[in-house]
Design a protein around this motif. Structure first.
Motif, mmCIF file in Angstrom:
data_model
loop_
_atom_site.group_PDB
_atom_site.id
_atom_site.type_symbol
_atom_site.label_atom_id
_atom_site.label_comp_id
_atom_site.label_asym_id
_atom_site.label_seq_id
_atom_site.Cartn_x
_atom_site.Cartn_y
_atom_site.Cartn_z
ATOM 1 N N UNK A 172 1.878 -33.066 -59.871
ATOM 2 C CA UNK A 172 2.440 -33.173 -58.521
ATOM 3 C C UNK A 172 3.256 -34.458 -58.454
ATOM 4 N N UNK A 173 4.426 -34.432 -57.823
ATOM 5 C CA UNK A 173 5.284 -35.636 -57.827
ATOM 6 C C UNK A 173 4.689 -36.822 -57.082
ATOM 7 N N UNK A 174 3.713 -36.573 -56.193
ATOM 8 C CA UNK A 174 3.165 -37.664 -55.384
ATOM 9 C C UNK A 174 1.739 -38.028 -55.753
ATOM 10 N N UNK A 175 1.265 -37.540 -56.895
ATOM 11 C CA UNK A 175 -0.089 -37.878 -57.335
ATOM 12 C C UNK A 175 -0.062 -38.398 -58.767
ATOM 13 N N UNK A 176 -1.181 -38.962 -59.182
ATOM 14 C CA UNK A 176 -1.337 -39.494 -60.527
ATOM 15 C C UNK A 176 -2.456 -38.711 -61.207
ATOM 16 N N UNK A 177 -2.144 -38.060 -62.330
ATOM 17 C CA UNK A 177 -3.109 -37.249 -63.059
ATOM 18 C C UNK A 177 -3.574 -37.999 -64.299
ATOM 19 N N UNK A 178 -4.877 -38.133 -64.434
ATOM 20 C CA UNK A 178 -5.477 -38.753 -65.614
ATOM 21 C C UNK A 178 -6.409 -37.732 -66.250
ATOM 22 N N UNK A 179 -6.008 -37.225 -67.412
ATOM 23 C CA UNK A 179 -6.778 -36.183 -68.086
ATOM 24 C C UNK A 179 -7.249 -36.694 -69.440
ATOM 25 N N UNK A 180 -8.556 -36.673 -69.634
ATOM 26 C CA UNK A 180 -9.131 -37.052 -70.931
ATOM 27 C C UNK A 180 -10.107 -35.953 -71.324
ATOM 28 N N UNK A 181 -9.672 -35.094 -72.244
ATOM 29 C CA UNK A 181 -10.475 -33.932 -72.642
ATOM 30 C C UNK A 181 -10.836 -33.145 -71.389
ATOM 31 N N UNK A 182 -12.123 -32.990 -71.095
ATOM 32 C CA UNK A 182 -12.510 -32.205 -69.925
ATOM 33 C C UNK A 182 -12.750 -33.069 -68.686
ATOM 34 N N UNK A 191 0.273 -45.245 -47.741
ATOM 35 C CA UNK A 191 -0.138 -46.140 -46.655
ATOM 36 C C UNK A 191 -0.842 -45.373 -45.542
ATOM 37 N N UNK A 192 -0.517 -44.087 -45.403
ATOM 38 C CA UNK A 192 -1.145 -43.238 -44.401
ATOM 39 C C UNK A 192 -2.258 -42.430 -45.070
ATOM 40 N N UNK A 193 -3.505 -42.547 -44.632
ATOM 41 C CA UNK A 193 -4.595 -41.819 -45.286
ATOM 42 C C UNK A 193 -4.435 -40.306 -45.207
ATOM 43 N N UNK A 194 -3.845 -39.801 -44.135
ATOM 44 C CA UNK A 194 -3.652 -38.351 -44.002
ATOM 45 C C UNK A 194 -2.655 -37.836 -45.040
ATOM 46 N N UNK A 195 -1.572 -38.587 -45.267
ATOM 47 C CA UNK A 195 -0.590 -38.181 -46.269
ATOM 48 C C UNK A 195 -1.168 -38.264 -47.680
ATOM 49 N N UNK A 196 -1.974 -39.285 -47.926
ATOM 50 C CA UNK A 196 -2.608 -39.403 -49.243
ATOM 51 C C UNK A 196 -3.496 -38.202 -49.509
ATOM 52 N N UNK A 197 -4.298 -37.802 -48.514
ATOM 53 C CA UNK A 197 -5.174 -36.641 -48.681
ATOM 54 C C UNK A 197 -4.377 -35.349 -48.780
ATOM 55 N N UNK A 198 -3.269 -35.262 -48.056
ATOM 56 C CA UNK A 198 -2.430 -34.055 -48.102
ATOM 57 C C UNK A 198 -1.867 -33.838 -49.502
ATOM 58 N N UNK A 199 -1.329 -34.893 -50.113
ATOM 59 C CA UNK A 199 -0.775 -34.768 -51.465
ATOM 60 C C UNK A 199 -1.868 -34.410 -52.478
ATOM 61 N N UNK A 200 -3.049 -35.018 -52.311
ATOM 62 C CA UNK A 200 -4.157 -34.704 -53.214
ATOM 63 C C UNK A 200 -4.567 -33.241 -53.063
ATOM 64 N N UNK A 201 -4.632 -32.757 -51.825
ATOM 65 C CA UNK A 201 -5.025 -31.358 -51.596
ATOM 66 C C UNK A 201 -3.996 -30.394 -52.164
ATOM 67 N N UNK A 202 -2.722 -30.729 -52.043
ATOM 68 C CA UNK A 202 -1.680 -29.872 -52.614
ATOM 69 C C UNK A 202 -1.830 -29.758 -54.130
ATOM 70 N N UNK A 203 -2.151 -30.866 -54.778
ATOM 71 C CA UNK A 203 -2.355 -30.827 -56.235
ATOM 72 C C UNK A 203 -3.605 -30.018 -56.580
ATOM 73 N N UNK A 204 -4.669 -30.178 -55.803
ATOM 74 C CA UNK A 204 -5.889 -29.417 -56.055
ATOM 75 C C UNK A 204 -5.665 -27.921 -55.859
ATOM 76 N N UNK A 205 -4.832 -27.563 -54.890
ATOM 77 C CA UNK A 205 -4.515 -26.144 -54.668
ATOM 78 C C UNK A 205 -3.779 -25.560 -55.871
ATOM 79 N N UNK A 206 -2.829 -26.330 -56.413
ATOM 80 C CA UNK A 206 -2.106 -25.865 -57.607
ATOM 81 C C UNK A 206 -3.054 -25.747 -58.794
#
Length: 285
Positions: A172-182, A191-206
């Motif tokens: 996702x362009x607005x999140x940071x993915x850190x993958x190590x094996x499983x 800066x806005x907690x709602x926007x931070x959670x929104x971007x995280x939820x969009x990545x989780x949905x994908x």
């Protein structure tokens, strides 16, 4: 020499005896084959396990210069940068259920066919197909069953195959993915907690769609949601598979205990207890 077996039926090889996997790995384009002495399975040992993943900066584990130390540095840097900028960093740490044991063979073979020369695809296909397992307890053993998923753990090809299987994980362009094996961590900073959670939820949905497509199972109850910030309040909760992730003040990631304020108190406290236990064992002697 045949594949390693579990009991006397695991790892049956289609097409006869093949040499075992082992040895260093290198680019397939530089392989030199002596048809008089080399057997097909010995060539797997010459595949460099990170070759198809060179462009994936977030993919760590089983790769040179991509160890737990480097991955931990990346995650901590994102959190510390959010603190300096007085932002919210909301993160989801996902727990994949039996990651190596649930690698879908048909899906993995489809990915291998797209990136490897056909000859090497056939070798790896032979490595994965016609594998069997059975369960033994004391003197009793079950019947043999065909293994339709898993990559052989402890083999040279196992980490290579697992990395290929998960190499197309969505970003996702607005999140940071850190993958190590499983071990998967997704961080979203804003800066806005709602926007931070929104971007995280969009990545989780994908990710949820991708997990279902490739038959990867995530346990939401063992996953964690943490809001790293020095500011008051926290980010809205997020969910996976319609289940809200449990929130936590401390999460364990790659051997580190990271608290939401990044004080390192939980981690240092645990290490002190471990040192005391070790010293106590020595004093007993």
């Amino acid at each position: 020499m045949t594949k390693s077996a579990v009991g006397d039926c695991r790892g049956a090889v289609s097409g006869g005896g093949l040499a075992a996997v082992g040895g260093p790995v290198m680019d397939w384009r530089r392989i030199r084959v002596d048809v008089q002495t080399d057997r097909p399975y010995s060539l797997i040992a010459q595949l460099r396990p990170d070759w198809p993943l060179d462009s994936l900066r977030f993919k760590f584990g089983f790769r040179e210069y991509h160890s737990t130390i480097q991955q931990c540095h990346r995650v901590i840097y994102v959190i510390a940068s959010a603190f300096e900028k007085k932002q919210y960093c909301t993160a989801a740490f996902l727990d994949e259920t039996q990651a190596f044991d649930r690698v879908w063979h048909e899906g993995l073979l489809w990915k291998l066919k797209r990136i490897l020369p056909f000859t090497y695809y056939l070798i790896l296909k032979s490595f994965l197909t016609d594998r069997f397992f059975r369960v033994g307890h004391k003197s009793a053993t079950s019947s043999c069953y065909r293994a339709k998923a898993e990559v052989p753990q402890g083999s040279i090809a196992g980490p290579f195959l697992y990395n290929i299987h998960t190499s197309d994980i969505p970003t996702h362009p607005s999140t940071f993915l850190a993958s190590y094996a499983d071990d998967k961590a997704i961080l979203s900073v804003h800066t806005d907690p709602s926007n931070a959670a929104l971007h995280l939820q969009q990545h989780l949905d994908a990710l949820e769609i991708w997990h279902k497509k490739w038959r990867i199972k995530v346990n939401p109850n063992k996953s964690k949601h943490v809001t790293f910030t020095l500011r008051k309040g926290s980010c809205p909760r997020v969910y996976v598979n319609r289940i809200i992730l449990p929130t936590a003040d401390v999460v364990r990631y790659l051997g580190l205990r990271i608290d939401k304020r990044l004080t390192w108190n939980p981690h240092t406290r645990l290490k002190r207890l471990e040192v005391k236990e070790d010293l106590g064992c020595y004093n007993d002697y």
